[in-house]
Design an enzyme around this catalytic site. Sequence first.
Site, PDB file in Angstrom:
ATOM      1  N   HIS A 121       0.868  -1.177   0.000  1.00 23.27           N
ATOM      2  CA  HIS A 121       0.000   0.000   0.000  1.00 23.27           C
ATOM      3  C   HIS A 121       0.905   1.228   0.000  1.00 23.27           C
ATOM      4  CE1 HIS A 121      -2.755   2.964   1.849  1.00 23.27           C
ATOM      5  NE2 HIS A 121      -3.754   2.170   1.522  1.00 23.27           N
ATOM      6  N   ASP A 198       3.376  -4.553   7.793  1.00 27.39           N
ATOM      7  CA  ASP A 198       2.130  -3.814   7.667  1.00 27.39           C
ATOM      8  C   ASP A 198       0.989  -4.777   7.979  1.00 27.39           C
ATOM      9  OD1 ASP A 198      -0.159  -2.549   6.943  1.00 27.39           O
ATOM     10  OD2 ASP A 198       0.581  -1.793   5.032  1.00 27.39           O
ATOM     11  N   GLN A 201      -4.211  -5.090   7.103  1.00 29.78           N
ATOM     12  CA  GLN A 201      -5.236  -6.024   6.598  1.00 29.78           C
ATOM     13  C   GLN A 201      -5.144  -7.395   7.270  1.00 29.78           C
ATOM     14  OE1 GLN A 201      -7.681  -5.076   4.802  1.00 29.78           O
ATOM     15  NE2 GLN A 201      -6.936  -3.134   3.990  1.00 29.78           N
ATOM     16  N   LYS A 224     -10.062  -0.265  10.762  1.00 26.72           N
ATOM     17  CA  LYS A 224     -10.252  -1.437   9.903  1.00 26.72           C
ATOM     18  C   LYS A 224     -10.585  -2.676  10.734  1.00 26.72           C
ATOM     19  CE  LYS A 224      -6.967   0.166   6.395  1.00 26.72           C
ATOM     20  NZ  LYS A 224      -7.804   0.611   5.281  1.00 26.72           N
ATOM     21  N   CYS A 362      -4.819   2.477  -3.572  1.00 28.45           N
ATOM     22  CA  CYS A 362      -3.556   2.969  -2.982  1.00 28.45           C
ATOM     23  C   CYS A 362      -2.449   1.950  -3.177  1.00 28.45           C
ATOM     24  CB  CYS A 362      -3.709   3.300  -1.496  1.00 28.45           C
ATOM     25  SG  CYS A 362      -4.893   4.586  -1.172  1.00 28.45           S
TER      26      CYS A 362
END
Length: 407
Positions: A121, A198, A201, A224, A362
Amino acid sequence: MIEVSKIRADFPLFAQPENRDLVYLDSAATTHRPRQVLEAIDEFYRRDNANPHRGAYRLAERATTAYESARSRVAAFIGAGRSEEVVFTRNATEAVNLVAWGWAERHVREGDEIIVTELEHHSNLVPWQMVAQRRGAKLRFLEFDQAGNLDPVQLEGLLSERSRLLAITQVSNALGTINPLRPFIDKAHAAGALVLVDGAQSVPHTAVDVRALDADFLVFSGHKMLGPLGIGVLYAKIEHLEAMEPFLFGGDMISSVGYHSSEWNDVPWKFEAGTQNVAGAVGLAAAMDYLDGIGMEAVAEHDRRLTRLAVEKLAPIDQLHLYGPMPERGPVVSFNLATIHPHDLATFLDQKGIAIRSGHHCAQVVMRKLGLAATARASFYLYNDEQDVERLVTGLLQAKDYFKKWL
Ligand code: PLP
């Protein structure tokens, strides 16, 4: 097994008359909040609101306790050894920037290398481009293959004594790729590089244990994972936090201030300048309680089942092109339908009450590599069910019919 009707009853947004018919398939962008989270925020403001860390009175102590308890809750959720390893930020993006300014400015020198993956991202790419430009360092890219997977063997070829950092996502928001991180992390460590994961997600959808992963840094966003907007997390091993400079300066992050210079507060408070989003932290802790109440294994299994079903139902649609690994992937399904522009498709589906994402997500490097301008994307969470998948499929077939005169 998750009982979706029971879960949905916890989410006031779905009960609003204007949302009764809504099929929400954009949780990878942001999720909705259950009443338990909304109530925790409301209760904080009604009962415990004050500026934490500053007041000597009991109300301020309660606000401080609420904030620091939220920090401990986050540490427990991601398996951190100490709550001091958790820094609150506004979102995952700010957490990456904190590492870029606080750590990389001190530890990346001219000629050093930062390895990122083509799946990242922009939040986990652009800050490293800026570090490379500022520090005279080089960015190197771990490429994904045709299926959308990364190969740890390729990483070996990229690593050298100049490698300082590997920045890698655990789950791709554009293709759904799940990266089995341990081999990547072990190889990076063996070469002397640190690893930033990261988790934007992954943390919302599966149990993540930072110690089992041996991640140096992990970033994610509350919004999220059923938490409020405006609260995010940087986890970092304590020794890295100790070796980092603050990136925002001002109140609460100092231990003493003179006319011309100052000394910093302890970790993690030296990274939290100014009045913090206490209600956000409290809401995030409540979101974690909610998810743990269901069980992260059950959440992961539910997402897996729905995603598999979606792939199974979408794949046979004529002229529908699916992107990303099959069949195992995070709860994200990217696709294009014939030559219908994804924005047109999303607008058409919106008329049917179906909210999907369209665009580059993104992740323009992913799009460039695939030779695409954009994709449509459906993403799933614990409040989605099989009917939502069915409605998506029906909507897509209707779209194909509607747009056929232009195709
Ligand atoms: N990383 C990934 C994989 C994401 O999907 C996102 C948001 O979509 C981010 C980072 C950035 O999250 P935020 O905008 O909350 O900072």
